[in-house]
Write a protein that holds these residues in place. Sequence first.
Motif, PDB file in Angstrom:
ATOM      1  N   GLY C  40       0.804  -1.197   0.006  1.00  0.00           N
ATOM      2  CA  GLY C  40       0.114   0.028   0.019  1.00  0.00           C
ATOM      3  C   GLY C  40       0.791   1.457  -0.121  1.00  0.00           C
ATOM      4  N   GLY C  59      -3.203   8.943   9.116  1.00  0.00           N
ATOM      5  CA  GLY C  59      -3.488   9.999   8.251  1.00  0.00           C
ATOM      6  C   GLY C  59      -4.667  10.157   7.794  1.00  0.00           C
ATOM      7  N   TRP C 105       1.510   2.541   7.758  1.00  0.00           N
ATOM      8  CA  TRP C 105       1.056   3.863   7.073  1.00  0.00           C
ATOM      9  C   TRP C 105       2.410   4.830   6.636  1.00  0.00           C
ATOM     10  CZ3 TRP C 105      -2.231   3.145  11.573  1.00  0.00           C
ATOM     11  CH2 TRP C 105      -3.536   2.557  11.261  1.00  0.00           C
ATOM     12  N   ASP C 107       3.797   5.896   4.066  1.00  0.00           N
ATOM     13  CA  ASP C 107       3.710   7.088   3.212  1.00  0.00           C
ATOM     14  C   ASP C 107       3.458   8.437   4.235  1.00  0.00           C
ATOM     15  OD1 ASP C 107       4.447   6.122   0.963  1.00  0.00           O
ATOM     16  OD2 ASP C 107       2.510   5.603   0.173  1.00  0.00           O
ATOM     17  N   PHE C 108       2.650   8.087   5.004  1.00  0.00           N
ATOM     18  CA  PHE C 108       1.966   9.314   5.787  1.00  0.00           C
ATOM     19  C   PHE C 108       2.979   9.829   7.031  1.00  0.00           C
ATOM     20  CE2 PHE C 108      -0.597  11.188   9.444  1.00  0.00           C
ATOM     21  CZ  PHE C 108      -0.977  12.378   8.836  1.00  0.00           C
TER      22      PHE C 108
END
Lengths: 350, 350, 350, 350
Positions: C40, C59, C105, C107-108
Amino acid sequence: MTTANICGSDLHPYEGRASMDPGMVFGHENMGVVEEVGPGVDRIKVGDRVSVPFNLACGTCRNCNDGFTSACLRANPSGQPGAGYGYPMMGPYWGGQAEFLRVPWADFNLLELPAGTEHENDFTMLSDIFPTGYHGTELAGVAPGKTVAIYGAGPVGLMAAHSAVLRGASQVFVVDKEADRLALATEYGATAVDFSQVDPTETIMDATDGFGVDCGVEAVGYQAHDQTGEEHPELALDQLVGVVRATGGLGVVGVYVPEDPQAATEQAKQGRVAFDFGAAWTKGLRIGTGQCPVKAYNRHLRDLIIRGEAHPSKIVSHELPLDQAVEAYDHFDKREDGWTKVLLGPGRSA
Amino acid sequence: MTTANICGSDLHPYEGRASMDPGMVFGHENMGVVEEVGPGVDRIKVGDRVSVPFNLACGTCRNCNDGFTSACLRANPSGQPGAGYGYPMMGPYWGGQAEFLRVPWADFNLLELPAGTEHENDFTMLSDIFPTGYHGTELAGVAPGKTVAIYGAGPVGLMAAHSAVLRGASQVFVVDKEADRLALATEYGATAVDFSQVDPTETIMDATDGFGVDCGVEAVGYQAHDQTGEEHPELALDQLVGVVRATGGLGVVGVYVPEDPQAATEQAKQGRVAFDFGAAWTKGLRIGTGQCPVKAYNRHLRDLIIRGEAHPSKIVSHELPLDQAVEAYDHFDKREDGWTKVLLGPGRSA
Amino acid sequence: MTTANICGSDLHPYEGRASMDPGMVFGHENMGVVEEVGPGVDRIKVGDRVSVPFNLACGTCRNCNDGFTSACLRANPSGQPGAGYGYPMMGPYWGGQAEFLRVPWADFNLLELPAGTEHENDFTMLSDIFPTGYHGTELAGVAPGKTVAIYGAGPVGLMAAHSAVLRGASQVFVVDKEADRLALATEYGATAVDFSQVDPTETIMDATDGFGVDCGVEAVGYQAHDQTGEEHPELALDQLVGVVRATGGLGVVGVYVPEDPQAATEQAKQGRVAFDFGAAWTKGLRIGTGQCPVKAYNRHLRDLIIRGEAHPSKIVSHELPLDQAVEAYDHFDKREDGWTKVLLGPGRSA
Amino acid sequence: MTTANICGSDLHPYEGRASMDPGMVFGHENMGVVEEVGPGVDRIKVGDRVSVPFNLACGTCRNCNDGFTSACLRANPSGQPGAGYGYPMMGPYWGGQAEFLRVPWADFNLLELPAGTEHENDFTMLSDIFPTGYHGTELAGVAPGKTVAIYGAGPVGLMAAHSAVLRGASQVFVVDKEADRLALATEYGATAVDFSQVDPTETIMDATDGFGVDCGVEAVGYQAHDQTGEEHPELALDQLVGVVRATGGLGVVGVYVPEDPQAATEQAKQGRVAFDFGAAWTKGLRIGTGQCPVKAYNRHLRDLIIRGEAHPSKIVSHELPLDQAVEAYDHFDKREDGWTKVLLGPGRSA
């Protein structure tokens, strides 16, 4: 998709004034019920009723982190900040005037709504124009007790009027010449100023003891035109610089473009707007511009709808099934009387 | 009066480009020691060393209450918001390039300074240009870690650079073509960009990975001119719109005027500035404008001088006795090399 | 993992004052290089050098949307707002005092850093204490020219001092009794106040003409104790209420807990703190509290490090390989002289 | 004097709980028509109808400059920040429950009202309780769409409820046990929570899906007492800490005092309030406190009254001539049913 609205800015590509790709679907004012989620989605569930902000944003870039989903740095393959649905220049994302819509980064982008069908026509305004009108009032610094002038009584201007009243403005003027739209402004608690009947500057200055209003909202954009139909991109800005008091704020949510090859003048083709900047400077105005970052406002506006305090659907003039979209665009593009806001969706009847 | 500075905006009436009354005294950058107080004064005492903000304000009108001493509603008999010294259009108040100065509403207007003569050349910058430069950074939203581009390395631009560094900006660019002024920018910790040598847009975009800066300060004004000397009021604004990133802020403290009968073009005569507004809108820029309300900043800037953290006097190029003011104006008006900032006052030696 | 720091709050479970699960790994101040990403993840790439904020956040929930990653509504299975690494009560996420760390998560949560090893010891402060110290100054309303008092010269207090100076405070007092820590405060440009030598209230009041400081930062927490070692949770708060001037701000980043079964008094067991609230009210103080939302600040602080303006690594006292963590905890827990801040990681030598 | 209100805080000296000087006149909620002006007054004219903010401020000290008229540094001869009418500890200024009132620094302090007698009972709320209630919502961060809990339905709590609704809150809870006051809360659009009937915490948590409200307003003060009448200064604070959600804001406009010699406990005598600070910290609450700086709000609230959008006079229960003040105090002090707000003035009939 349960509801997709036609927006005034859909007319830019419709009229050939902005580019469009063959086969692309229009529509950036979208809401519906989730049919399917991708493997990276862990918050949104199948069956959720959701509103889709018109800005498509990644949720993890620097601008998204700062709340500027209107300037996402990753969603638009062109490299320009900001992405959206149904516009080639906003990325390859098809619009929602259709049966289904694909929403990337769904956990970040979607706003959940109460299940069912209640408030459908109010909630559908959460994807764009209600937040956009509200954004105009935010950029303009509207606060309890302040006075506000809004130029343009199209859907965005009317939502700005509704927002200004909700925020406790003491007086809100809406300037336009269309009687039906001005009547809606009055319904939202604003004072209608019909510039085909009175001089708006004089009217507003008189009503404010010659001081002018604290805040101005520009909801017209670069296609501002005089009563003969000639375009003057600076028209509404000039009048607002005139009626906003020294130290005031101006929120410009009407659309301006960096280039406009079909414009009437060389300056306008380059996106230049020769407005009264010297007068604005002398007054010390603060001017906010640009597209609304919908996620900054849509949750709170949703809650005001649920609690019965906000009623954005008053402006809906037509509800039509999707297969009547072609006729709807035709009427809407001709600015026919009474075609204020058109909603498309299954189960709508003409 | 112990010190009165000559300001670039004194040149507007000096050159006949703004009106002046025979017999009126120039000078709005004033400091001194109190000789006498009127009967309504109960805070300021004879003998106090004080700085005089260039905005003359009543302290009790609505705009003064809101902190906008730059737009006082009562001090200017013309009825225009805002009053000052040494300018007919700012009211009948004589300036301070003289032995004495009358300061109305002295309790409100005067900022007290430590007794003595220490920091004289730093404190004298508190009446106008240090707060004005700081105001540019405030309007632009400068905050710790942000990047800033300042156009114009005149006294105000240099004070903006000093302010941006004091506020924790991570990188500050100053764009000009005068080597001596750019050297001062470097002394204040900024990166000098000499537009006679390099393309400033390219330089700044390269240094920011193509994103541009967070904040821009316009310290040039309506007399912006290209290298041939031709005026283009939109010149600096256009470049700033180009280098400030989407979602950024722009503080315009360079002076723009609502009308300029001697300007080159019809638009400029009307105070119109045809800058790239469409591009600014697309980026969602926020543009702050206007004169600085000095009282909003002068106390804190004074404290930074006292604590040895601010050094605005670095820009002083000349200190002269009052009777050499005529020659000083002549040199300054010709923009002679090295005439950055001139201080006048008793005891100054040429 | 290239660097993991030991934090004072690791001592709460180490001392048995907060719960810990057998087998859980400590460590919430983490940085490293990405070895692998999940399906993801589309922003962060293998090989990226990254800083890991101590708050673990989804996020996409309401609090994350509003910038409060410190109160994420989804990451902590307990249902309490806020999650993190290496604490059972902050969720089941193992800490980074290890060879590898899993970051949900990603990316966040992850902040990208320039490749390489430069600034390693500065960047490692971005995961917690530099933003946390900065947060204290933000909650307290520190701005250019203001005066600040910081109670506690532990790592967070020192980072608050560094932040206050970076933000342009005109004077910063740091109150503690440890000479080595006070020396670091002085290195950061603050005025050291040794409360084992002088009365801090008197010292600060004298230095501010009896008015007190504009802003106070509490960097001590609920284990505040007097010189005899007895705990008085209200000790630092009381002194701050005393030295912060009327209308001032107070940022409390020292940790307070809702219950503390091992505390000395019944009130303290219930998380009650009987500080001088009546005096605070009379002064009209504004009191900000709570954990820092790291993402609100880490990007700008990173940029200040890269540009050479911030130097948080000055406080590092020890760099050790991971297999010496046990001894390090022992020294650190005993508050041995000179054990200010310990970094663990491969290639570190004792 | 045309109207002077009795305020709950008049009861502190009336009951001997705050000091009072023999011969001093009570009354800090004042309005009237100007009979005479001193020689230093150049804005206010004889015959002006005016509202008198309860904070008496010089208009030229540092705190007044910053908008904190509630902490004026010059008006109170005691040297304490803040001055007012009718309280020895707020300076030697007699109150307005009389035929005439002397207002120092009248140009700064007085708010002009439209001539005549219209809105008399609304305007009289501008001197204290309407701005004070509004201040509570400002300190708590109330904004459109947010949810709010107000503890205490006395005049200030009711004005906070009115303010919260005016500012666009989506839901406002008011907690009290007096039926008549709760009925007024309902009239202002709030949801009444009768704590003699239901558990307020449970009620509010249930109504907010377990999250609690965004904002809390404390309008009770240090005399908070349980249903048996026993004082617990931390009572309302504790409940607010419980119902305000993590990241939320808390505005404390109920009065707390730095010392209270007649209080029940040693802590209370010293002004200490042992509330759940640990829980507040864990939630990251922001707590604003103190007296309202009336001038920050009274102009805009006046305009809302004039435009028919604000109706603070709904809470008036009694209008009496001045010579019935003694009886009025007696009823009011006994908290008799229905004695919500008493107005005194010439021409009032019992």
